[in-house]
Design a protein around this motif. Structure first.
Motif, PDB file in Angstrom:
ATOM      1  N   LEU A   1       0.838  -1.199   0.000  1.00  0.00           N
ATOM      2  CA  LEU A   1       0.000   0.000   0.000  1.00  0.00           C
ATOM      3  C   LEU A   1       0.876   1.253   0.000  1.00  0.00           C
ATOM      4  N   PRO A   2       0.985   1.933  -1.153  1.00  0.00           N
ATOM      5  CA  PRO A   2       1.705   3.204  -1.206  1.00  0.00           C
ATOM      6  C   PRO A   2       0.763   4.362  -0.862  1.00  0.00           C
TER       7      PRO A   2
ATOM      8  N   ALA B   1       3.983   9.083  -8.094  1.00  0.00           N
ATOM      9  CA  ALA B   1       3.540   8.013  -7.203  1.00  0.00           C
ATOM     10  C   ALA B   1       2.418   7.197  -7.832  1.00  0.00           C
ATOM     11  N   THR B   2       1.509   7.862  -8.533  1.00  0.00           N
ATOM     12  CA  THR B   2       0.406   7.168  -9.190  1.00  0.00           C
ATOM     13  C   THR B   2       0.910   6.239 -10.281  1.00  0.00           C
ATOM     14  N   ARG B   3       1.877   6.717 -11.049  1.00  0.00           N
ATOM     15  CA  ARG B   3       2.429   5.891 -12.128  1.00  0.00           C
ATOM     16  C   ARG B   3       3.112   4.645 -11.559  1.00  0.00           C
TER      17      ARG B   3
ATOM     18  N   GLU C   1      -3.269   0.346  -5.652  1.00  0.00           N
ATOM     19  CA  GLU C   1      -3.898   1.666  -5.602  1.00  0.00           C
ATOM     20  C   GLU C   1      -3.111   2.584  -4.670  1.00  0.00           C
ATOM     21  N   LEU C   2      -2.913   3.815  -5.113  1.00  0.00           N
ATOM     22  CA  LEU C   2      -2.297   4.824  -4.263  1.00  0.00           C
ATOM     23  C   LEU C   2      -3.354   5.424  -3.352  1.00  0.00           C
TER      24      LEU C   2
ATOM     25  N   GLN D   1      -3.679   3.224   8.480  1.00  0.00           N
ATOM     26  CA  GLN D   1      -4.252   2.448   7.375  1.00  0.00           C
ATOM     27  C   GLN D   1      -3.328   1.340   6.883  1.00  0.00           C
ATOM     28  N   GLY D   2      -2.133   1.246   7.463  1.00  0.00           N
ATOM     29  CA  GLY D   2      -1.215   0.181   7.098  1.00  0.00           C
ATOM     30  C   GLY D   2      -0.365   0.455   5.886  1.00  0.00           C
ATOM     31  N   CYS D   3      -0.081   1.711   5.607  1.00  0.00           N
ATOM     32  CA  CYS D   3       0.739   2.053   4.442  1.00  0.00           C
ATOM     33  C   CYS D   3       2.147   1.482   4.582  1.00  0.00           C
TER      34      CYS D   3
END
Length: 365
Positions: free
Chosen positions: A43-44, A66-68, A76-77, A98-100
């Protein structure tokens, strides 16, 4: 090239130790794709500064990078936007909860909150854009799980300043910023150095308003919002006959553009971080050039590496040599600048890379 920091930084930017900075001059991040078709439990996440992800500048570039990377990783970002500085720490905490696996924070203003969260959560990777994460000024990154992405934009701003001096008809150019942080003033200082170099080489006497290199201080709005303060600040410089204006601080360029259009005379603008002609076509007709940072590429590489279990906290320092900084094409102004200007800029770039021309900054050699 060895990079050293020559002055104490403000707002969370600070000195790197020699060992850190030697590594910081690595080549610009390569665009390496991740493994195709592999499911990832990864999870980014990303948190903006108060400029927001649609600032057409460094928040937006970081978000795009970051999205790319997330897309290539097949995940999913998760992003959260900050509306004010009081949101920074709570927003980072919400992403931790959230566990990133990797959290990208955008801007020097988030430095203290980033360091605090990284220290408390050593199993999470952090990336910070435009800050060295050295809040105690001891020459080391304050937590071993933070990767700084920073840029010696004075080098590119030097080229833009030279171009501004070559273009100016009134002999007066101006700049102003949001706040006097090193990542803001580095643009203004490099710009002034470029103008001065043009004056020396060409025998011109172009004045720079809004920045005093000796005092390392200038004209600032006190924030990074596109508001009446920013517009009035731009107007104050326009009233002093500037015909090239460099606003440094995310959305404040929008206020500068409004003031330029109201002035009713030809005034060129210089963008920062991104090529404003491409990111905001509504101001394309005003843009002489833009001073570029490879924020999207650096962020893409860091997030992709984290997703592939290859995260490296070695700082990325963008320079002209590794193409981490640069200037945009003249676009609509191609026919308005001297015909020989592009060739001169190419020669200047080569001379800066070779060390034949010194451009000073807090990241300079």
């Amino acid at each position: 090239m060895k990079v050293t920091i020559k002055k104490a930084a403000l707002g969370g930017l600070a000195m790197f130790g020699a060992a850190v900075l030697l590594a910081g001059c690595a080549a610009a991040p390569e665009e390496n794709g991740g493994d195709e078709g592999e499911a990832r439990d990864f999870l980014p996440c990303m948190v903006s500064d108060a400029g927001g992800f649609d600032d057409k500048s460094f928040n937006q570039l970081g978000f795009e990078g970051a999205t790319r990377a997330a897309d290539e990783l097949g995940v999913e970002l998760t992003e959260v936007q900050s509306d004010s500085e009081t949101d920074y720490a709570p927003n980072i905490t919400s992403l931790v909860d959230q566990g990133c696996n990797v959290i990208v924070t955008v801007g020097f203003a988030l430095s203290a909150a980033t360091v605090e969260a990284a220290t408390a959560n050593p199993d999470i990777n952090f990336v910070i854009i435009d800050d060295a994460a050295d809040n105690d000024f001891d020459g080391e990154i304050d937590a071993p799980n933070i990767k700084p992405i920073i840029f010696d934009t004075a080098q590119a701003a030097f080229l833009a300043g030279y171009a501004a001096a070559a273009y100016s008809k009134t002999g007066v150019v101006g700049t102003f910023g949001g706040m006097n942080f090193p990542t803001v003033s580095i643009f203004m200082d490099g710009f002034a150095q470029g103008v001065e170099y043009h004056n020396t080489e060409k025998g011109t006497a172009v004045k720079v308003l809004g920045w005093d290199p000796a005092a390392q201080d200038g004209v600032f709005t006190g924030g990074f919002e596109a508001n009446d303060t920013a517009r009035n600040t731009a107007q104050g410089l326009i009233d002093q006959n500037v015909d090239v204006l460099l606003p440094v601080g995310g959305p404040i360029y929008q206020s500068a553009a409004a003031a330029i259009r109201e002035a009713g005379r030809e005034i060129a603008m210089i963008g920062v971080d991104a090529d404003f002609t491409e990111t905001d076509p509504s101001v394309a007709d005003l843009m002489l050039t833009s001073i570029l940072k490879g924020i999207d590429v650096g962020t893409y590489d860091a997030v992709l590496a984290a997703g592939n279990d290859e995260f490296d906290t070695t700082p990325f320092v963008g320079t002209l040599e590794n193409e981490g900084v640069g200037i945009a094409p003249f676009h609509d102004f191609e026919s308005k600048v001297p015909a020989e200007l592009q060739g001169e800029l190419d020669d200047l770039k080569a001379a800066i890379i070779a060390g034949e021309i010194e451009v000073t900054s807090y990241l300079a050699e």
